[in-house]
Scaffold this motif. Sequence first.
Motif, PDB file in Angstrom:
ATOM      1  N   THR A  53       0.847  -1.187   0.000  1.00  0.00           N
ATOM      2  CA  THR A  53       0.000   0.000   0.000  1.00  0.00           C
ATOM      3  C   THR A  53       0.885   1.240   0.000  1.00  0.00           C
ATOM      4  O   THR A  53       2.084   1.162   0.304  1.00  0.00           O
ATOM      5  CB  THR A  53      -0.909   0.046   1.243  1.00  0.00           C
ATOM      6  N   TYR A  54       0.289   2.368  -0.330  1.00  0.00           N
ATOM      7  CA  TYR A  54       1.068   3.606  -0.324  1.00  0.00           C
ATOM      8  C   TYR A  54       1.498   3.969   1.102  1.00  0.00           C
ATOM      9  O   TYR A  54       2.520   4.626   1.298  1.00  0.00           O
ATOM     10  CB  TYR A  54       0.291   4.752  -0.978  1.00  0.00           C
ATOM     11  N   ILE A  55       0.756   3.508   2.097  1.00  0.00           N
ATOM     12  CA  ILE A  55       1.117   3.774   3.489  1.00  0.00           C
ATOM     13  C   ILE A  55       2.405   3.047   3.849  1.00  0.00           C
ATOM     14  O   ILE A  55       3.285   3.592   4.525  1.00  0.00           O
ATOM     15  CB  ILE A  55      -0.043   3.373   4.421  1.00  0.00           C
ATOM     16  N   GLU A  56       2.535   1.801   3.385  1.00  0.00           N
ATOM     17  CA  GLU A  56       3.764   1.039   3.647  1.00  0.00           C
ATOM     18  C   GLU A  56       4.943   1.655   2.913  1.00  0.00           C
ATOM     19  O   GLU A  56       6.049   1.720   3.459  1.00  0.00           O
ATOM     20  CB  GLU A  56       3.571  -0.417   3.223  1.00  0.00           C
ATOM     21  N   ILE A  57       4.719   2.140   1.707  1.00  0.00           N
ATOM     22  CA  ILE A  57       5.790   2.808   0.964  1.00  0.00           C
ATOM     23  C   ILE A  57       6.217   4.067   1.707  1.00  0.00           C
ATOM     24  O   ILE A  57       7.406   4.349   1.850  1.00  0.00           O
ATOM     25  CB  ILE A  57       5.332   3.126  -0.471  1.00  0.00           C
ATOM     26  N   ARG A  58       5.242   4.818   2.210  1.00  0.00           N
ATOM     27  CA  ARG A  58       5.541   6.026   2.981  1.00  0.00           C
ATOM     28  C   ARG A  58       6.346   5.690   4.232  1.00  0.00           C
ATOM     29  O   ARG A  58       7.311   6.387   4.564  1.00  0.00           O
ATOM     30  CB  ARG A  58       4.231   6.704   3.371  1.00  0.00           C
ATOM     31  N   ASP A  59       5.972   4.613   4.932  1.00  0.00           N
ATOM     32  CA  ASP A  59       6.679   4.235   6.154  1.00  0.00           C
ATOM     33  C   ASP A  59       8.132   3.861   5.872  1.00  0.00           C
ATOM     34  O   ASP A  59       9.030   4.203   6.641  1.00  0.00           O
ATOM     35  CB  ASP A  59       5.961   3.074   6.839  1.00  0.00           C
ATOM     36  N   VAL A  60       8.372   3.167   4.772  1.00  0.00           N
ATOM     37  CA  VAL A  60       9.740   2.781   4.423  1.00  0.00           C
ATOM     38  C   VAL A  60      10.563   4.012   4.051  1.00  0.00           C
ATOM     39  O   VAL A  60      11.712   4.156   4.475  1.00  0.00           O
ATOM     40  CB  VAL A  60       9.727   1.758   3.264  1.00  0.00           C
ATOM     41  N   SER A 117      12.174  -4.443  -0.590  1.00  0.00           N
ATOM     42  CA  SER A 117      12.931  -5.278   0.353  1.00  0.00           C
ATOM     43  C   SER A 117      12.630  -4.911   1.803  1.00  0.00           C
ATOM     44  O   SER A 117      12.763  -5.754   2.694  1.00  0.00           O
ATOM     45  CB  SER A 117      14.428  -5.156   0.081  1.00  0.00           C
ATOM     46  N   LYS A 118      12.214  -3.676   2.061  1.00  0.00           N
ATOM     47  CA  LYS A 118      11.967  -3.241   3.442  1.00  0.00           C
ATOM     48  C   LYS A 118      10.525  -3.425   3.897  1.00  0.00           C
ATOM     49  O   LYS A 118      10.267  -3.495   5.098  1.00  0.00           O
ATOM     50  CB  LYS A 118      12.347  -1.757   3.598  1.00  0.00           C
ATOM     51  N   ILE A 119       9.559  -3.509   2.994  1.00  0.00           N
ATOM     52  CA  ILE A 119       8.155  -3.657   3.393  1.00  0.00           C
ATOM     53  C   ILE A 119       7.912  -4.924   4.196  1.00  0.00           C
ATOM     54  O   ILE A 119       7.212  -4.878   5.212  1.00  0.00           O
ATOM     55  CB  ILE A 119       7.223  -3.555   2.161  1.00  0.00           C
ATOM     56  N   PRO A 120       8.482  -6.086   3.843  1.00  0.00           N
ATOM     57  CA  PRO A 120       8.242  -7.273   4.682  1.00  0.00           C
ATOM     58  C   PRO A 120       8.797  -7.144   6.096  1.00  0.00           C
ATOM     59  O   PRO A 120       8.368  -7.864   6.999  1.00  0.00           O
ATOM     60  CB  PRO A 120       8.964  -8.398   3.933  1.00  0.00           C
ATOM     61  N   GLN A 121       9.712  -6.224   6.334  1.00  0.00           N
ATOM     62  CA  GLN A 121      10.294  -6.036   7.658  1.00  0.00           C
ATOM     63  C   GLN A 121       9.490  -5.084   8.539  1.00  0.00           C
ATOM     64  O   GLN A 121       9.804  -4.917   9.719  1.00  0.00           O
ATOM     65  CB  GLN A 121      11.722  -5.517   7.523  1.00  0.00           C
ATOM     66  N   LEU A 122       8.458  -4.459   7.985  1.00  0.00           N
ATOM     67  CA  LEU A 122       7.622  -3.555   8.777  1.00  0.00           C
ATOM     68  C   LEU A 122       6.870  -4.333   9.851  1.00  0.00           C
ATOM     69  O   LEU A 122       6.490  -5.488   9.652  1.00  0.00           O
ATOM     70  CB  LEU A 122       6.614  -2.824   7.879  1.00  0.00           C
ATOM     71  N   LYS A 123       6.616  -3.682  10.980  1.00  0.00           N
ATOM     72  CA  LYS A 123       5.889  -4.348  12.066  1.00  0.00           C
ATOM     73  C   LYS A 123       4.479  -4.724  11.666  1.00  0.00           C
ATOM     74  O   LYS A 123       3.957  -5.739  12.110  1.00  0.00           O
ATOM     75  CB  LYS A 123       5.852  -3.446  13.302  1.00  0.00           C
TER      76      LYS A 123
END
Length: 161
Positions: A53-60, A117-123
């Motif tokens: 999602t765009y939210i996950e992209i923003r968080d990364v 690569s970083k999205i799967p590492q999000l909480k």
Amino acid sequence: MAAAVPTRANWHPNMKHSDMERWICIYPAYINSKKTRQEGRRLPKENCVENPTYIEIRDVLSVTNLQFLVENMKYCREKSSEIQFRGRVRVQLRNADGTLFNNDFPSRESIMIHIASKIPQLKTRQNKSGDSFHQQSQPQSSGSGNTGGGGGGKKGKGKRR
């Protein structure tokens, strides 16, 4: 009175790389492993992530030292207009003089590979076990022992008089 919204201009050759219109756009479909190339995926499937999602992209991107902006835009190849499929992120790739804004990310593809690569590492992704949508949509069994297939309501089960 509310603050004025910055006006967006059409592209012309005199625009600088630091202008928002020159920033690169990243839609979640670009890194979605469930999409085909015709549906807008830009990376190989092994580098992509499932339903970002765009939210996950923003968080990364918030932990990198890149400048970005979230916009409420729909990807032209996306069939659904629901809110979960909307959104894009603009990222500044170059400075006003044309030099790289961040030497760690020399191209659009390098930014997308980093995000994927970083999205799967999000909480938020770590807490999910599988796809939570499918787990919520399955009905709970009520312990009555009626687990047979079929459907239909009272077919032939009415009172006989």
